[in-house]
Design an enzyme around this catalytic site. Structure first.
Site, PDB file in Angstrom:
ATOM      1  N   HIS A 298      39.910 -20.022  31.733  1.00 48.30           N
ATOM      2  CA  HIS A 298      39.688 -18.587  31.737  1.00 48.30           C
ATOM      3  C   HIS A 298      39.082 -18.059  33.029  1.00 48.30           C
ATOM      4  O   HIS A 298      38.960 -16.837  33.197  1.00 48.30           O
ATOM      5  CB  HIS A 298      38.827 -18.193  30.538  1.00 48.30           C
ATOM      6  CG  HIS A 298      39.553 -18.307  29.235  1.00 48.30           C
ATOM      7  ND1 HIS A 298      39.606 -19.480  28.518  1.00 48.30           N
ATOM      8  CD2 HIS A 298      40.304 -17.410  28.540  1.00 48.30           C
ATOM      9  CE1 HIS A 298      40.334 -19.296  27.424  1.00 48.30           C
ATOM     10  NE2 HIS A 298      40.770 -18.061  27.418  1.00 48.30           N
TER      11      HIS A 298
ATOM     12  N   ASP B  65      55.088 -13.029  33.809  1.00 53.02           N
ATOM     13  CA  ASP B  65      56.266 -13.561  33.117  1.00 53.02           C
ATOM     14  C   ASP B  65      56.984 -12.550  32.238  1.00 53.02           C
ATOM     15  O   ASP B  65      57.691 -12.925  31.310  1.00 53.02           O
ATOM     16  CB  ASP B  65      55.874 -14.781  32.272  1.00 53.02           C
ATOM     17  CG  ASP B  65      54.851 -14.451  31.186  1.00 53.02           C
ATOM     18  OD1 ASP B  65      54.351 -13.305  31.164  1.00 53.02           O
ATOM     19  OD2 ASP B  65      54.549 -15.337  30.366  1.00 53.02           O
TER      20      ASP B  65
ATOM     21  N   THR C 246      50.113  -8.837  32.503  1.00 54.94           N
ATOM     22  CA  THR C 246      49.989 -10.276  32.305  1.00 54.94           C
ATOM     23  C   THR C 246      49.585 -10.924  33.614  1.00 54.94           C
ATOM     24  O   THR C 246      50.116 -10.572  34.669  1.00 54.94           O
ATOM     25  CB  THR C 246      51.302 -10.914  31.824  1.00 54.94           C
ATOM     26  OG1 THR C 246      51.193 -12.338  31.883  1.00 54.94           O
ATOM     27  CG2 THR C 246      52.481 -10.491  32.673  1.00 54.94           C
TER      28      THR C 246
ATOM     29  N   ASP D 103      53.747  -9.421  25.875  1.00 53.99           N
ATOM     30  CA  ASP D 103      54.894  -9.365  24.962  1.00 53.99           C
ATOM     31  C   ASP D 103      54.482  -9.269  23.499  1.00 53.99           C
ATOM     32  O   ASP D 103      55.139  -8.587  22.703  1.00 53.99           O
ATOM     33  CB  ASP D 103      55.821 -10.564  25.190  1.00 53.99           C
ATOM     34  CG  ASP D 103      55.101 -11.908  25.086  1.00 53.99           C
ATOM     35  OD1 ASP D 103      53.858 -11.919  25.052  1.00 53.99           O
ATOM     36  OD2 ASP D 103      55.791 -12.939  25.044  1.00 53.99           O
TER      37      ASP D 103
ATOM     38  N   ARG E  46      43.739 -10.749  19.844  1.00 53.26           N
ATOM     39  CA  ARG E  46      45.134 -11.130  19.610  1.00 53.26           C
ATOM     40  C   ARG E  46      45.546 -10.834  18.172  1.00 53.26           C
ATOM     41  O   ARG E  46      46.406 -11.504  17.600  1.00 53.26           O
ATOM     42  CB  ARG E  46      45.333 -12.617  19.944  1.00 53.26           C
ATOM     43  CG  ARG E  46      45.081 -12.927  21.418  1.00 53.26           C
ATOM     44  CD  ARG E  46      45.471 -14.351  21.756  1.00 53.26           C
ATOM     45  NE  ARG E  46      45.137 -14.715  23.120  1.00 53.26           N
ATOM     46  CZ  ARG E  46      45.871 -14.422  24.198  1.00 53.26           C
ATOM     47  NH1 ARG E  46      46.999 -13.742  24.036  1.00 53.26           N
ATOM     48  NH2 ARG E  46      45.496 -14.778  25.397  1.00 53.26           N
TER      49      ARG E  46
ATOM     50  N   GLY F 112      45.356 -11.204  25.983  1.00 51.81           N
ATOM     51  CA  GLY F 112      44.402 -11.736  26.947  1.00 51.81           C
ATOM     52  C   GLY F 112      43.935 -10.665  27.915  1.00 51.81           C
ATOM     53  O   GLY F 112      44.716  -9.816  28.332  1.00 51.81           O
TER      54      GLY F 112
ATOM     55  N   ASP G  80      50.254 -13.985  34.047  1.00 48.60           N
ATOM     56  CA  ASP G  80      51.286 -15.007  34.234  1.00 48.60           C
ATOM     57  C   ASP G  80      52.516 -14.483  34.965  1.00 48.60           C
ATOM     58  O   ASP G  80      53.372 -15.268  35.369  1.00 48.60           O
ATOM     59  CB  ASP G  80      51.725 -15.562  32.876  1.00 48.60           C
ATOM     60  CG  ASP G  80      50.637 -16.376  32.199  1.00 48.60           C
ATOM     61  OD1 ASP G  80      49.841 -17.009  32.919  1.00 48.60           O
ATOM     62  OD2 ASP G  80      50.568 -16.368  30.963  1.00 48.60           O
TER      63      ASP G  80
ATOM     64  N   ARG H 271      52.016 -20.633  30.349  1.00 49.64           N
ATOM     65  CA  ARG H 271      52.509 -21.214  29.094  1.00 49.64           C
ATOM     66  C   ARG H 271      53.987 -21.571  29.173  1.00 49.64           C
ATOM     67  O   ARG H 271      54.405 -22.633  28.737  1.00 49.64           O
ATOM     68  CB  ARG H 271      52.262 -20.228  27.956  1.00 49.64           C
ATOM     69  CG  ARG H 271      52.645 -20.723  26.584  1.00 49.64           C
ATOM     70  CD  ARG H 271      52.241 -19.722  25.523  1.00 49.64           C
ATOM     71  NE  ARG H 271      53.010 -18.488  25.622  1.00 49.64           N
ATOM     72  CZ  ARG H 271      52.666 -17.337  25.054  1.00 49.64           C
ATOM     73  NH1 ARG H 271      51.543 -17.260  24.385  1.00 49.64           N
ATOM     74  NH2 ARG H 271      53.431 -16.265  25.170  1.00 49.64           N
TER      75      ARG H 271
END
Length: 355
Positions: free
Chosen positions: A285, A144, A140, A117, A85, A24, A142, A186
């Site tokens: 997005h 995470d 990221t 990841d 991706r 992403g 996120d 996620r």
């Protein structure tokens, strides 16, 4: 290979460095590209941009990068190289040999891989299988990845969510509504939790804490009875009910589900049980887009310079880490790409307002 498992090449001379961004898109990627290109050029080397992530290396999609080209991009969102991706190991018999051949034919001495990841997981496999000279840079929105206390892109995404919710608040107030705002996240709730705290959300739902509808409804009801005629609820897309899986829309090339729909489920429960007009907004997005914040521009620039320095020192097979404000590196292996769950101390602080 060194004792640490890191490949170190000792050949001298100017280097030709490949650079790709995968997964992403993320605010700050262009700042990384800019910093790498400048540092490598200052050392007498050159950079070759690989377009659209691993897909570009499989297909031989390259573009030269010069300091003059990338200098104006520090404040741009997204990535000038494009992303995808694509997973080379999904069709390894065809894609992996093509990837290796294009790497060699391009005359690359090393490769800097910027990704999450999945993208870095491919890099780890290529290092293990073929000792490809790679340095990884984690990213990221996120937040995470266990590799970094805070990832570039996260600060920008939080600010986008905050700005969006502040706009939605005026509608919620005007129409006496409950607004359920679904954020990305996620498997972790960093984004929802930080944004929720920043906007003073009435309730926050994250993947790390199962959804308790009775507690949510009771909290919102108490606030309405106290005179507050609207509410803001933030929910991460990966939030789930006890003993239930998250809502899945589809899966990507790495086999990860694309989540979505939990916001609507929560909104329906609120509308039905609280009998309050409720609306759902999925930010989607929007959270990835826009110019990076100052924090993310600085962090991404530092990451780019650190990655280039590792390349110039020919210290391959590594990935950058961030602990506090200190950037370091560790061997790039699948074991270091663990997911970092939300520190529940933050959620407990946020929950002080779920009275």
């Amino acid at each position: 290979m060194s004792e640490s498992g890191v490949t170190t090449r000792r050949e001298g001379g100017p280097m030709k460095v490949g650079l790709l961004t995968g997964g992403g898109d993320c605010p700050g990627l262009n700042a990384v590209i800019r910093a790498v290109t400048r540092r490598v050029a200052d050392a007498g080397g050159s950079c070759l941009g690989i377009q659209e992530g691993w897909r570009g290396l499989i297909r031989g999609m390259f573009r030269p990068l010069t300091p003059e080209d990338v200098d104006p991009t520090i404040g741009m969102g997204g990535t000038i190289l494009g992303s995808s991706r694509t997973n080379p190991y999904k069709s390894p018999d065809a894609d992996v040999p093509n990837l290796r051949r294009n790497f060699a034919e391009a005359g690359l001495d090393a490769l800097i891989v910027v990704g999450g990841d999945d993208t870095l997981g491919v890099a780890a496999r290529l290092i293990n299988d073929f000792e490809l000279p790679i340095v990884g840079v984690p990213k990221t929105i996120d937040n995470d990845l266990e590799l970094a206390d805070f990832s570039f892109g996260f600060d920008t995404a939080v600010n986008v969510v905050v700005e969006s919710v502040e706009r939605l608040r005026t509608t919620a107030e005007s129409h006496r509504r409950v607004m359920v705002v679904e954020t990305m996240g996620r498997s972790t709730g960093w984004l929802a939790c930080f944004a929720g705290m920043a906007v003073g959300a009435d309730y926050i739902l994250v993947p790390e804490v199962p959804i308790e509808v009775p507690h949510l409804i009771a909290s919102l009801r108490r606030k309405r009875e106290a005179g507050k005629n609207h509410a803001i609820v933030l929910v991460a897309e990966g939030a789930r009910y006890p003993d239930a899986s998250p809502a899945v829309l589809e899966s990507d090339a790495f086999g990860h589900p694309r989540l979505g729909g939990v916001g609507s489920l929560v909104a329906h429960a609120i509308d039905r049980q609280l009998r309050a007009e409720t609306r759902t907004v999925v930010l989607g997005h929007l959270q990835r887009g826009g110019a990076p914040t100052v924090h993310d521009r600085v962090l991404a620039t530092r990451m780019g310079l650190a990655a280039a320095e590792l390349i110039l020192r020919r210290r391959f097979g590594t990935v950058l880490t961030l602990r506090g404000s200190q950037i370091a590196d560790v061997p790039l292996e699948s074991s270091v790409l663990a997911t970092r769950s939300l520190d529940l101390a933050y959620y407990q602080d946020a929950a002080a307002f779920f009275y």
